[in-house]
Design a protein around this motif. Structure first.
Motif, PDB file in Angstrom:
ATOM      1  N   THR A  26      75.669  86.933   9.261  1.00  0.00           N
ATOM      2  CA  THR A  26      76.197  88.012   9.912  1.00  0.00           C
ATOM      3  C   THR A  26      75.353  89.246   9.231  1.00  0.00           C
ATOM      4  O   THR A  26      74.757  90.132   9.832  1.00  0.00           O
ATOM      5  CB  THR A  26      77.605  88.424  10.148  1.00  0.00           C
ATOM      6  OG1 THR A  26      78.085  87.247  10.625  1.00  0.00           O
ATOM      7  CG2 THR A  26      77.820  89.714  10.797  1.00  0.00           C
ATOM      8  N   LEU A  27      75.422  89.458   7.965  1.00  0.00           N
ATOM      9  CA  LEU A  27      74.846  90.541   7.172  1.00  0.00           C
ATOM     10  C   LEU A  27      73.219  90.495   7.252  1.00  0.00           C
ATOM     11  O   LEU A  27      72.809  91.513   7.736  1.00  0.00           O
ATOM     12  CB  LEU A  27      75.162  90.329   5.909  1.00  0.00           C
ATOM     13  CG  LEU A  27      74.804  91.314   4.867  1.00  0.00           C
ATOM     14  CD1 LEU A  27      75.152  92.838   5.384  1.00  0.00           C
ATOM     15  CD2 LEU A  27      75.078  91.146   3.395  1.00  0.00           C
ATOM     16  N   ARG A  72      71.666  88.973   9.855  1.00  0.00           N
ATOM     17  CA  ARG A  72      71.216  89.313  11.077  1.00  0.00           C
ATOM     18  C   ARG A  72      71.320  91.152  11.384  1.00  0.00           C
ATOM     19  O   ARG A  72      70.658  91.766  11.946  1.00  0.00           O
ATOM     20  CB  ARG A  72      72.187  88.796  12.363  1.00  0.00           C
ATOM     21  CG  ARG A  72      71.956  87.256  12.318  1.00  0.00           C
ATOM     22  CD  ARG A  72      72.588  86.561  13.677  1.00  0.00           C
ATOM     23  NE  ARG A  72      73.934  86.672  13.575  1.00  0.00           N
ATOM     24  CZ  ARG A  72      74.761  85.833  13.082  1.00  0.00           C
ATOM     25  NH1 ARG A  72      74.112  84.820  12.553  1.00  0.00           N
ATOM     26  NH2 ARG A  72      75.946  85.982  12.952  1.00  0.00           N
ATOM     27  N   ALA A  73      72.413  91.443  10.787  1.00  0.00           N
ATOM     28  CA  ALA A  73      72.363  92.960  11.036  1.00  0.00           C
ATOM     29  C   ALA A  73      71.291  93.749  10.113  1.00  0.00           C
ATOM     30  O   ALA A  73      70.945  94.593  10.705  1.00  0.00           O
ATOM     31  CB  ALA A  73      73.749  93.415  10.298  1.00  0.00           C
ATOM     32  N   LYS A  74      70.809  93.213   8.889  1.00  0.00           N
ATOM     33  CA  LYS A  74      69.809  93.829   8.317  1.00  0.00           C
ATOM     34  C   LYS A  74      68.509  93.853   9.087  1.00  0.00           C
ATOM     35  O   LYS A  74      67.729  94.673   8.989  1.00  0.00           O
ATOM     36  CB  LYS A  74      69.653  93.266   7.049  1.00  0.00           C
ATOM     37  CG  LYS A  74      70.711  93.708   5.867  1.00  0.00           C
ATOM     38  CD  LYS A  74      70.411  93.030   4.501  1.00  0.00           C
ATOM     39  CE  LYS A  74      71.295  93.316   3.332  1.00  0.00           C
ATOM     40  NZ  LYS A  74      71.070  92.779   2.050  1.00  0.00           N
ATOM     41  N   ALA A  95      68.239  93.342  12.399  1.00  0.00           N
ATOM     42  CA  ALA A  95      68.531  94.412  13.514  1.00  0.00           C
ATOM     43  C   ALA A  95      68.111  95.835  12.938  1.00  0.00           C
ATOM     44  O   ALA A  95      67.573  96.433  13.769  1.00  0.00           O
ATOM     45  CB  ALA A  95      69.830  94.244  14.141  1.00  0.00           C
ATOM     46  N   ALA A  96      68.461  96.180  11.889  1.00  0.00           N
ATOM     47  CA  ALA A  96      68.447  97.647  11.465  1.00  0.00           C
ATOM     48  C   ALA A  96      66.821  97.804  11.055  1.00  0.00           C
ATOM     49  O   ALA A  96      66.319  98.875  11.420  1.00  0.00           O
ATOM     50  CB  ALA A  96      69.161  97.749  10.300  1.00  0.00           C
ATOM     51  N   GLU A 100      65.000  97.914  14.340  1.00  0.00           N
ATOM     52  CA  GLU A 100      65.300  99.348  15.079  1.00  0.00           C
ATOM     53  C   GLU A 100      64.370 100.337  14.168  1.00  0.00           C
ATOM     54  O   GLU A 100      64.091 101.367  14.715  1.00  0.00           O
ATOM     55  CB  GLU A 100      66.837  99.820  14.758  1.00  0.00           C
ATOM     56  CG  GLU A 100      67.282 101.074  15.402  1.00  0.00           C
ATOM     57  CD  GLU A 100      67.059 101.186  16.897  1.00  0.00           C
ATOM     58  OE1 GLU A 100      67.077 102.147  17.284  1.00  0.00           O
ATOM     59  OE2 GLU A 100      67.050 100.220  17.526  1.00  0.00           O
TER      60      GLU A 100
END
Length: 196
Positions: free
Chosen positions: A56-57, A59-61, A63-64, A67
Protein backbone atom coordinates in the motif's frame (compact mmCIF):
# COMPACT_ATOMS: atom_id res chain seq x y z
CA UNK A 1 -10.37 -60.59 50.96
CA UNK A 2 -9.48 -57.31 52.44
CA UNK A 3 -6.04 -57.76 50.97
CA UNK A 4 -7.47 -58.48 47.56
CA UNK A 5 -9.65 -55.45 47.76
CA UNK A 6 -6.68 -53.31 48.84
CA UNK A 7 -4.54 -54.80 46.09
CA UNK A 8 -7.21 -54.18 43.45
CA UNK A 9 -7.68 -50.69 44.77
CA UNK A 10 -3.92 -50.09 44.64
CA UNK A 11 -3.65 -51.44 41.09
CA UNK A 12 -6.67 -49.45 40.01
CA UNK A 13 -5.20 -46.39 41.65
CA UNK A 14 -1.84 -46.96 39.88
CA UNK A 15 -3.58 -47.52 36.56
CA UNK A 16 -5.72 -44.42 37.08
CA UNK A 17 -2.58 -42.46 37.95
CA UNK A 18 -0.84 -43.76 34.79
CA UNK A 19 -3.86 -42.88 32.63
CA UNK A 20 -4.10 -39.44 34.26
CA UNK A 21 -0.36 -38.93 33.78
CA UNK A 22 -0.62 -39.88 30.09
CA UNK A 23 -3.69 -37.65 29.71
CA UNK A 24 -1.84 -34.71 31.31
CA UNK A 25 1.18 -35.37 29.09
CA UNK A 26 -1.04 -35.62 25.98
CA UNK A 27 -2.93 -32.50 27.05
CA UNK A 28 0.39 -30.63 27.47
CA UNK A 29 1.48 -31.75 23.98
CA UNK A 30 -1.85 -30.67 22.49
CA UNK A 31 -1.62 -27.28 24.25
CA UNK A 32 2.03 -26.86 23.15
CA UNK A 33 1.16 -27.75 19.53
CA UNK A 34 -1.83 -25.40 19.61
CA UNK A 35 0.36 -22.59 20.98
CA UNK A 36 2.99 -23.25 18.29
CA UNK A 37 0.32 -23.25 15.54
CA UNK A 38 -1.21 -20.08 16.97
CA UNK A 39 2.22 -18.42 17.09
CA UNK A 40 2.99 -19.52 13.50
CA UNK A 41 -0.41 -18.31 12.32
CA UNK A 42 0.06 -15.03 14.14
CA UNK A 43 3.53 -14.57 12.58
CA UNK A 44 2.14 -15.45 9.14
CA UNK A 45 -0.66 -12.93 9.48
CA UNK A 46 1.76 -10.30 10.77
CA UNK A 47 3.96 -10.87 7.69
CA UNK A 48 0.91 -10.67 5.43
CA UNK A 49 -0.29 -7.47 7.09
CA UNK A 50 3.22 -6.01 6.90
CA UNK A 51 3.45 -7.02 3.22
CA UNK A 52 0.07 -5.47 2.48
CA UNK A 53 1.10 -2.31 4.34
CA UNK A 54 4.36 -2.12 2.38
CA UNK A 55 2.50 -2.73 -0.90
CA UNK A 56 0.00 0.00 0.00
CA UNK A 57 2.88 2.35 0.82
CA UNK A 58 4.58 1.57 -2.50
CA UNK A 59 1.32 2.18 -4.38
CA UNK A 60 0.79 5.45 -2.51
CA UNK A 61 4.35 6.59 -3.28
CA UNK A 62 3.91 5.67 -6.95
CA UNK A 63 0.62 7.56 -7.11
CA UNK A 64 2.23 10.59 -5.46
CA UNK A 65 5.16 10.46 -7.91
CA UNK A 66 2.77 10.23 -10.86
CA UNK A 67 0.77 13.17 -9.53
CA UNK A 68 3.95 15.20 -9.01
CA UNK A 69 5.14 14.36 -12.54
CA UNK A 70 1.76 15.33 -13.94
CA UNK A 71 1.81 18.64 -12.08
CA UNK A 72 5.38 19.31 -13.23
CA UNK A 73 4.52 18.52 -16.86
CA UNK A 74 1.41 20.71 -16.71
CA UNK A 75 3.48 23.55 -15.27
CA UNK A 76 6.08 23.09 -18.01
CA UNK A 77 3.39 23.02 -20.69
CA UNK A 78 1.75 26.13 -19.25
CA UNK A 79 5.13 27.89 -19.07
CA UNK A 80 6.03 27.01 -22.66
CA UNK A 81 2.52 27.95 -23.83
CA UNK A 82 2.90 31.29 -22.04
CA UNK A 83 6.13 31.98 -23.90
CA UNK A 84 4.50 31.22 -27.26
CA UNK A 85 1.46 33.32 -26.33
CA UNK A 86 3.82 36.16 -25.46
CA UNK A 87 5.65 35.70 -28.78
CA UNK A 88 2.31 35.90 -30.62
CA UNK A 89 1.48 39.09 -28.71
CA UNK A 90 4.85 40.55 -29.76
CA UNK A 91 4.11 39.59 -33.39
CA UNK A 92 0.71 41.30 -33.06
CA UNK A 93 2.49 44.43 -31.81
CA UNK A 94 4.98 44.31 -34.68
CA UNK A 95 2.25 43.80 -37.30
CA UNK A 96 0.39 46.84 -35.95
CA UNK A 97 3.54 49.05 -35.87
CA UNK A 98 3.44 51.05 -39.12
CA UNK A 99 7.16 51.84 -39.02
CA UNK A 100 8.66 48.59 -37.69
CA UNK A 101 6.47 46.27 -39.79
CA UNK A 102 7.31 47.71 -43.25
CA UNK A 103 10.88 46.33 -43.48
CA UNK A 104 9.77 42.98 -42.04
CA UNK A 105 6.89 42.74 -44.52
CA UNK A 106 9.20 43.70 -47.40
CA UNK A 107 11.61 40.93 -46.38
CA UNK A 108 8.76 38.38 -46.13
CA UNK A 109 7.56 39.38 -49.63
CA UNK A 110 11.08 39.14 -51.06
CA UNK A 111 11.56 35.65 -49.54
CA UNK A 112 8.18 34.46 -50.86
CA UNK A 113 9.01 35.69 -54.37
CA UNK A 114 12.40 33.96 -54.17
CA UNK A 115 10.62 30.81 -53.00
CA UNK A 116 8.49 30.87 -56.15
CA UNK A 117 11.66 30.47 -58.19
CA UNK A 118 11.05 30.69 -61.93
CA UNK A 119 7.28 30.73 -61.49
CA UNK A 120 5.91 34.19 -61.97
CA UNK A 121 3.61 35.45 -59.23
CA UNK A 122 0.02 36.10 -60.31
CA UNK A 123 -1.15 37.78 -57.12
CA UNK A 124 0.02 38.81 -53.67
CA UNK A 125 -2.51 38.04 -50.93
CA UNK A 126 -2.32 39.81 -47.56
CA UNK A 127 -4.44 40.63 -44.53
CA UNK A 128 -6.87 43.52 -45.13
CA UNK A 129 -4.94 45.81 -42.77
CA UNK A 130 -1.69 45.09 -44.70
CA UNK A 131 -3.03 46.14 -48.11
CA UNK A 132 -1.35 49.58 -48.24
CA UNK A 133 1.98 48.22 -46.98
CA UNK A 134 1.76 45.39 -49.53
CA UNK A 135 0.95 47.70 -52.45
CA UNK A 136 3.99 49.86 -51.62
CA UNK A 137 6.25 46.79 -51.21
CA UNK A 138 5.00 45.19 -54.45
CA UNK A 139 5.56 48.45 -56.33
CA UNK A 140 9.05 49.03 -54.89
CA UNK A 141 10.08 45.42 -55.64
CA UNK A 142 9.18 45.84 -59.30
CA UNK A 143 6.41 43.26 -59.32
CA UNK A 144 3.47 44.01 -61.52
CA UNK A 145 0.78 41.92 -59.79
CA UNK A 146 -2.45 42.75 -58.00
CA UNK A 147 -2.64 42.82 -54.21
CA UNK A 148 -5.61 40.91 -52.83
CA UNK A 149 -6.81 40.53 -49.25
CA UNK A 150 -7.86 37.51 -47.25
CA UNK A 151 -8.76 37.19 -43.59
CA UNK A 152 -6.76 33.98 -43.17
CA UNK A 153 -3.43 35.65 -44.06
CA UNK A 154 -1.97 37.45 -41.08
CA UNK A 155 1.44 38.97 -40.46
CA UNK A 156 2.90 38.26 -43.87
CA UNK A 157 2.20 37.35 -47.44
CA UNK A 158 0.82 34.61 -49.66
CA UNK A 159 1.80 34.46 -53.31
CA UNK A 160 -0.20 32.62 -55.97
CA UNK A 161 1.76 31.58 -59.05
CA UNK A 162 0.80 30.86 -62.65
CA UNK A 163 0.81 27.09 -62.08
CA UNK A 164 -1.49 27.54 -59.05
CA UNK A 165 1.23 27.02 -56.47
CA UNK A 166 0.89 28.91 -53.24
CA UNK A 167 3.85 30.21 -51.26
CA UNK A 168 2.98 31.55 -47.84
CA UNK A 169 5.49 33.42 -45.73
CA UNK A 170 4.05 34.83 -42.51
CA UNK A 171 5.47 35.53 -39.09
CA UNK A 172 2.80 33.37 -37.46
CA UNK A 173 3.40 30.52 -39.91
CA UNK A 174 7.10 30.60 -39.07
CA UNK A 175 6.37 30.56 -35.35
CA UNK A 176 3.99 27.61 -35.78
CA UNK A 177 6.50 25.75 -37.99
CA UNK A 178 9.25 26.11 -35.40
CA UNK A 179 7.04 25.51 -32.36
CA UNK A 180 7.95 21.85 -31.78
CA UNK A 181 11.64 22.53 -32.27
CA UNK A 182 11.60 25.60 -30.05
CA UNK A 183 9.36 24.10 -27.34
CA UNK A 184 12.17 21.87 -26.08
CA UNK A 185 14.62 24.78 -25.96
CA UNK A 186 12.08 27.03 -24.24
CA UNK A 187 11.32 24.32 -21.66
CA UNK A 188 15.04 23.86 -20.97
CA UNK A 189 15.51 27.62 -20.64
CA UNK A 190 12.57 27.91 -18.23
CA UNK A 191 12.98 24.75 -16.17
CA UNK A 192 16.55 23.53 -16.68
CA UNK A 193 18.09 20.51 -18.39
CA UNK A 194 15.89 17.96 -16.54
CA UNK A 195 12.71 19.57 -17.92
CA UNK A 196 12.59 17.48 -21.08
Amino acid sequence: MADLSALLEKEASTEIETILSEARKRASEIVANAKAEAKALEASRARAVKGMGEATLVRAKSAAQLEASSLRLNAQHDGVQGVFDNARAKLDQLASDPIGYVPVFTKLLSEAVAGAGSQAPLAVVVAPQDRAVAEDAVKSSGLNVPVETADDVKGGVRIRTANRSVIENTLYGRLDALRNELASEVSTALFGAKAG
